[in-house]
Design an enzyme around this catalytic site. Structure first.
Site, PDB file in Angstrom:
ATOM      1  N   GLY A   1       0.622   7.716  -0.126  1.00  0.00           N
ATOM      2  CA  GLY A   1      -0.771   7.530   0.298  1.00  0.00           C
ATOM      3  C   GLY A   1      -1.318   6.232  -0.245  1.00  0.00           C
ATOM      4  O   GLY A   1      -0.559   5.371  -0.684  1.00  0.00           O
ATOM      5  N   ASN A   2      -2.634   6.070  -0.200  1.00  0.00           N
ATOM      6  CA  ASN A   2      -3.252   4.870  -0.803  1.00  0.00           C
ATOM      7  C   ASN A   2      -4.639   5.239  -1.319  1.00  0.00           C
ATOM      8  O   ASN A   2      -5.091   6.365  -1.147  1.00  0.00           O
ATOM      9  CB  ASN A   2      -3.288   3.717   0.204  1.00  0.00           C
ATOM     10  CG  ASN A   2      -4.118   4.048   1.426  1.00  0.00           C
ATOM     11  OD1 ASN A   2      -5.315   4.250   1.336  1.00  0.00           O
ATOM     12  ND2 ASN A   2      -3.463   4.127   2.588  1.00  0.00           N
ATOM     13  N   HIS A   3      -5.296   4.263  -1.968  1.00  0.00           N
ATOM     14  CA  HIS A   3      -6.550   4.558  -2.672  1.00  0.00           C
ATOM     15  C   HIS A   3      -7.800   4.495  -1.796  1.00  0.00           C
ATOM     16  O   HIS A   3      -8.899   4.533  -2.324  1.00  0.00           O
ATOM     17  CB  HIS A   3      -6.726   3.579  -3.841  1.00  0.00           C
ATOM     18  CG  HIS A   3      -5.741   3.807  -4.940  1.00  0.00           C
ATOM     19  ND1 HIS A   3      -5.709   4.986  -5.651  1.00  0.00           N
ATOM     20  CD2 HIS A   3      -4.760   3.029  -5.442  1.00  0.00           C
ATOM     21  CE1 HIS A   3      -4.751   4.922  -6.549  1.00  0.00           C
ATOM     22  NE2 HIS A   3      -4.143   3.755  -6.444  1.00  0.00           N
ATOM     23  N   SER A   4      -7.658   4.389  -0.497  1.00  0.00           N
ATOM     24  CA  SER A   4      -8.857   4.317   0.347  1.00  0.00           C
ATOM     25  C   SER A   4      -9.700   5.580   0.165  1.00  0.00           C
ATOM     26  O   SER A   4      -9.182   6.696   0.195  1.00  0.00           O
ATOM     27  CB  SER A   4      -8.441   4.186   1.817  1.00  0.00           C
ATOM     28  OG  SER A   4      -9.562   4.392   2.642  1.00  0.00           O
TER      29      SER A   4
ATOM     30  N   ALA B   1      -7.297   2.964   6.409  1.00  0.00           N
ATOM     31  CA  ALA B   1      -6.177   2.293   5.742  1.00  0.00           C
ATOM     32  C   ALA B   1      -4.928   3.102   6.077  1.00  0.00           C
ATOM     33  O   ALA B   1      -4.498   3.971   5.312  1.00  0.00           O
ATOM     34  CB  ALA B   1      -6.411   2.259   4.243  1.00  0.00           C
TER      35      ALA B   1
END
Ligand code: CTP
Length: 403
Positions: free
Chosen positions: A212-215, A280
């Protein structure tokens, strides 16, 4: 959520018996989420007390230019009051006040505020049937309408005089519904449909792990709110995010992976006028998803990744009437990369975030953006809250679409 939520509503009360109904009117505006201030003509205080209205509106009520009971009399600033208001409603509006409004008379605070107000003005007449029908009253109505003021017509029924006919102030519920509809009808994106993507996507590795990512999704949720506040019907497709929104014009669709987001975006795209892709989205996903939890064995472990579908690019390839907006998060050669994406994805506008700008990008509540249009106009903005960035973006879209 009402379209009046967060709006500053100034209620002007004049001396008609229907003034007793304004307590309910204030209550309904507060319930709709509006901020309410009340300005009264001196004579209207015989019909309802300022204490009732200040208690319900949670704001001081004013009725004269100065508070002369006080030795240090303060000037009640009608200009400030007029500027504070997003909307000025005069209810009940007597024949006397309407005539003065039509003629620019300014002998009390309410009338001075009316002359100072730059916001839309609504008036809800209340008077006896013969006064309502009189040519001079009709002239006031017509003059005020020619100024752009909006009349909320009186209804028929039993009047305070005992006579039956036209002249009763519209019921508070109907006044609120009338204003809500009128505000909505005049919004620039009324009847436009907007698709927005937001947040990260999660790409499963096995039943318990993902990439995943930090969005946070905050930027996309703010854009959805800004668009809905301009009257648009919003379809907000978001990846996993803690953000929530409750707005009658926003439909939230929660998805997990890039593939889910791709499918939902394609399902709605054909029908929309504008699409803003702020999500994102993961560029790669595991080629194989393990059906059981992966056990640790070797000292190194490799996951083979494959590209996800580029949602924005795929929409750019099939777009017809849609105005398409993308985001670009860059760390170097920002303008050049953003322009490249604008062209390769067939966009009308791209919003560039540079990670070199402090306060921009993921997570926080601020953002610093540059808009690049299809004509390669470059519009740099200062560091602002994401709420303001969303509003700037909607204004830019309005400009480019001439909505
Ligand atoms: N985007 C998308 N689907 C993807 C990847 C990106 O819809 N699979 C959209 C994003 O929502 C954003 C824009 O494309 O509006 C730019 O995304 P970005 O990841 O910065 O660009 P890429 O084209 O993926 O290029 P790179 O990662 O190489 O910078």
């Amino acid at each position: 959520m009402s379209i009046l939520s967060g709006k500053n509503i100034l209620l002007g009360i004049t001396a008609g018996i229907a003034a007793y109904k304004t307590a309910n009117l204030v209550r309904l505006f507060i319930k709709a989420g509006a901020n309410v201030k009340v300005v009264m003509t001196p004579a209207s205080k015989d019909f309802i007390t300022p204490l009732t209205l200040s208690t319900l509106s949670k704001n001081p009520v004013v009725s004269s230019f100065t508070n002369d009971e006080d030795d240090n009399a303060m000037w009640n600033n009608h200009v400030e009051l007029g500027l504070w208001a997003d909307l000025f409603l005069i209810a009940p509006a007597t024949a006397n006040t309407l005539s003065k409004m039509a003629n620019g008379t300014c002998d009390n605070l309410l009338l001075a505020t009316y002359l100072s107000a730059k916001c839309p003005v609504y008036f809800a007449p209340a008077m006896d049937l013969d006064m309502y029908k009189h040519e001079s009253t009709k002239m006031s109505f017509e003059t005020l309408k020619s100024f752009g003021n909006v009349m909320i017509p009186a209804t028929s029924g039993e009047l305070a005089s005992g006579l039956i006919g036209e002249g009763r102030m519209a019921e508070p519920e109907d006044i609120v519904a009338f204003i809500e509809k009128d505000v909505l009808d005049k919004l620039p994106l009324k009847s436009k449909k907007i698709l927005i993507t937001a947040g990260p996507t999660y790409e499963a590795i096995d039943p318990v792990r993902f990439i995943g990512n930090h969005s946070s999704g905050k930027m996309g949720f703010e854009i959805a709110k800004a668009a809905a506040n301009l009257g648009a019907q919003v379809i907000l497709i978001t990846g996993p995010s803690h953000q929530t929104v409750s707005h009658s014009l926003i439909k939230v669709i929660r998805v997990i992976s890039a593939q889910d987001m791709y499918e939902q975006a394609h399902q709605y795209f054909e029908d929309v006028d504008i699409a803003i892709l702020s999500a994102a989205v993961a560029d790669y996903k595991p080629k194989y998803i393990a059906s059981q939890k992966i056990k640790k064995k070797e000292s190194t472990f490799t996951i083979e990744l494959e590209k996800t579908k580029d949602i924005l690019k795929s929409l750019g390839e099939i777009k017809k009437q849609q105005f398409l907006v993308g985001f670009a998060l860059e760390t170097n050669n920002e303008l050049q990369h953003a322009k490249g994406k604008l062209e390769s994805k067939n966009l009308d506008l791209i919003v560039l975030n540079s990670l070199n700008d402090k306060g921009a990008g993921f997570g926080g509540s601020t953002n610093k953006v540059t808009f690049i249009t299809a004509a390669h106009d470059i519009l740099e903005h200062e560091l602002k809250s994401k709420t303001e960035v969303a509003q700037d973006l909607m204004q830019q879209i309005l400009k480019q679409t001439h909505a």
